[in-house]
Motif scaffolding. Structure first.
Motif, PDB file in Angstrom:
ATOM      1  N   ALA A  89      36.789  35.845  32.456  1.00 43.28           N
ATOM      2  CA  ALA A  89      36.534  36.946  33.392  1.00 43.28           C
ATOM      3  C   ALA A  89      35.477  37.895  32.836  1.00 43.28           C
ATOM      4  CB  ALA A  89      37.830  37.699  33.689  1.00 43.28           C
ATOM      5  N   VAL A  90      35.599  38.220  31.569  1.00 46.56           N
ATOM      6  CA  VAL A  90      34.618  39.106  30.932  1.00 46.56           C
ATOM      7  C   VAL A  90      33.246  38.439  30.897  1.00 46.56           C
ATOM      8  CG1 VAL A  90      33.978  40.198  28.740  1.00 46.56           C
ATOM      9  CG2 VAL A  90      36.338  40.357  29.581  1.00 46.56           C
ATOM     10  N   GLU A  91      33.226  37.146  30.601  1.00 52.07           N
ATOM     11  CA  GLU A  91      31.957  36.420  30.510  1.00 52.07           C
ATOM     12  C   GLU A  91      31.188  36.422  31.828  1.00 52.07           C
ATOM     13  OE1 GLU A  91      31.285  31.810  30.067  1.00 52.07           O
ATOM     14  OE2 GLU A  91      31.506  32.691  28.073  1.00 52.07           O
ATOM     15  N   VAL A  92      31.896  36.290  32.944  1.00 50.03           N
ATOM     16  CA  VAL A  92      31.208  36.244  34.248  1.00 50.03           C
ATOM     17  C   VAL A  92      31.031  37.633  34.855  1.00 50.03           C
ATOM     18  CG1 VAL A  92      32.084  33.914  34.685  1.00 50.03           C
ATOM     19  CG2 VAL A  92      33.289  35.888  35.659  1.00 50.03           C
ATOM     20  N   GLY A  93      31.515  38.657  34.154  1.00 46.09           N
ATOM     21  CA  GLY A  93      31.361  40.022  34.653  1.00 46.09           C
ATOM     22  C   GLY A  93      32.290  40.390  35.777  1.00 46.09           C
ATOM     23  N   ALA A  94      33.507  39.839  35.758  1.00 45.49           N
ATOM     24  CA  ALA A  94      34.459  40.087  36.845  1.00 45.49           C
ATOM     25  C   ALA A  94      34.929  41.542  36.868  1.00 45.49           C
ATOM     26  CB  ALA A  94      35.663  39.156  36.714  1.00 45.49           C
ATOM     27  N   ASP A  95      35.197  42.013  38.073  1.00 48.60           N
ATOM     28  CA  ASP A  95      35.781  43.339  38.284  1.00 48.60           C
ATOM     29  C   ASP A  95      37.293  43.265  38.457  1.00 48.60           C
ATOM     30  OD1 ASP A  95      33.206  44.948  38.723  1.00 48.60           O
ATOM     31  OD2 ASP A  95      33.009  43.353  40.221  1.00 48.60           O
ATOM     32  N   MET A  96      37.777  42.121  38.954  1.00 49.02           N
ATOM     33  CA  MET A  96      39.194  41.982  39.281  1.00 49.02           C
ATOM     34  C   MET A  96      39.656  40.574  38.937  1.00 49.02           C
ATOM     35  SD  MET A  96      41.099  42.790  42.933  1.00 49.02           S
ATOM     36  CE  MET A  96      40.470  41.358  43.818  1.00 49.02           C
ATOM     37  N   PHE A  97      40.835  40.484  38.324  1.00 46.63           N
ATOM     38  CA  PHE A  97      41.423  39.211  37.921  1.00 46.63           C
ATOM     39  C   PHE A  97      42.861  39.177  38.432  1.00 46.63           C
ATOM     40  CE2 PHE A  97      43.927  37.285  34.239  1.00 46.63           C
ATOM     41  CZ  PHE A  97      43.844  35.990  34.724  1.00 46.63           C
ATOM     42  N   VAL A  98      43.206  38.110  39.170  1.00 45.95           N
ATOM     43  CA  VAL A  98      44.533  38.005  39.793  1.00 45.95           C
ATOM     44  C   VAL A  98      45.226  36.733  39.316  1.00 45.95           C
ATOM     45  CG1 VAL A  98      45.823  38.030  41.962  1.00 45.95           C
ATOM     46  CG2 VAL A  98      43.563  39.128  41.850  1.00 45.95           C
ATOM     47  N   ASP A  99      46.424  36.873  38.769  1.00 46.12           N
ATOM     48  CA  ASP A  99      47.181  35.728  38.271  1.00 46.12           C
ATOM     49  C   ASP A  99      48.665  36.022  38.407  1.00 46.12           C
ATOM     50  OD1 ASP A  99      48.331  33.677  36.289  1.00 46.12           O
ATOM     51  OD2 ASP A  99      46.190  33.259  36.124  1.00 46.12           O
ATOM     52  N   ASP A 100      49.470  34.969  38.566  1.00 45.62           N
ATOM     53  CA  ASP A 100      50.919  35.171  38.728  1.00 45.62           C
ATOM     54  C   ASP A 100      51.684  35.040  37.422  1.00 45.62           C
ATOM     55  OD1 ASP A 100      52.623  32.173  39.080  1.00 45.62           O
ATOM     56  OD2 ASP A 100      50.461  32.236  38.781  1.00 45.62           O
ATOM     57  N   ASP A 101      51.032  34.570  36.356  1.00 43.72           N
ATOM     58  CA  ASP A 101      51.722  34.314  35.086  1.00 43.72           C
ATOM     59  C   ASP A 101      51.306  35.368  34.064  1.00 43.72           C
ATOM     60  OD1 ASP A 101      52.776  33.320  32.700  1.00 43.72           O
ATOM     61  OD2 ASP A 101      52.446  31.233  33.275  1.00 43.72           O
ATOM     62  N   ARG A 102      52.277  36.105  33.557  1.00 41.89           N
ATOM     63  CA  ARG A 102      51.956  37.222  32.657  1.00 41.89           C
ATOM     64  C   ARG A 102      51.336  36.780  31.339  1.00 41.89           C
ATOM     65  NH1 ARG A 102      57.556  36.659  32.432  1.00 41.89           N
ATOM     66  NH2 ARG A 102      58.463  36.462  30.338  1.00 41.89           N
TER      67      ARG A 102
END
Length: 216
Positions: free
Chosen positions: A153-166
């Motif tokens: 996520a950091v590498e692609v410059g993401a603003d938001m990351f959504v996942d169901d597994d903590r």
């Protein structure tokens, strides 16, 4: 157009994989097979079927057996979308770019790609933006805050990351990346910088807030 970059998990964010796992568990396991003897197969819910939560209940070997079927083409293609996922992805695409990043092995991620095509998601997501964490393109991407997905996520410059597994959530606060833990279940001991998204309405609300902030 706001350039919002979102990274979405596939299973139990887009695909209702937990429901398929529950079906498999009830067909293939009984009480004697469970590692957690305080549970029954009938008590297992779809939203606790991510690897982190379900493995202590059914055991590692049974999890691998279940995954071998559910993540196969035969197991994946009949899975229904999560409620609101297609409409949510459509709105996210109007705000920017979407990546789908799966913890499935690359060969099982191919089944996700076919599922996305069959269910209309490629109207809003570029084919090349769907991949496995184990994809060769990310071979040299380091984990960030103890999470390979967050590193990507950091590498692609993401603003938001959504996942169901903590287990994929960062172990520390990261400026500029809002991480959402998705799903209906009650969450305990979650760090204050992790936002809970119980459904796709919560995801879109967060995305709009980020987009508004980015436009000043």
């Amino acid at each position: 157009m706001v350039t919002l970059i979102s990274i979405l998990d596939a299973d139990d964010v887009l695909l209702n994989t937990g429901k398929a796992k529950v079906v498999w568990i009830r067909r293939n396991l009984n009480y004697a097979d469970l590692e957690d003897k305080l549970r029954t197969v009938e008590s297992i819910n779809p939203w606790e079927c991510n690897r982190t939560d379900i493995t202590p209940i059914i055991g590692h070997e049974n999890y691998e057996r279940m995954g071998a079927f559910v993540y196969s083409r035969e197991g994946t293609l009949p899975i229904q979308p999560i409620d609101g996922a297609l409409q949510g992805v459509a709105e996210l695409s109007s705000l920017g770019e979407i990546y789908v990043l799966s913890a499935r092995k690359p060969e099982f991620t191919e089944n996700v790609k076919e599922w996305l095509n069959n269910n209309g998601f490629y109207r809003y997501i570029k084919h090349d933006n769907v991949s496995s964490v184990s994809d060769p393109r990310y071979k040299d991407t380091p984990a960030v805050a103890d999470s390979k997905k967050v590193g990507i996520a950091v590498e692609v410059g993401a603003d938001m990351f959504v996942d169901d597994d903590r287990r994929h959530m960062p172990k520390e606060f990261l400026e500029g990346l809002q991480c959402l833990l998705f799903g209906e279940t009650e969450r305990k001991d979650i760090k204050p910088y992790i936002r809970i998204a119980r459904n796709w309405g919560d995801v879109i609300l967060c995305a709009r807030e980020i987009a508004k902030y980015k436009t000043g």
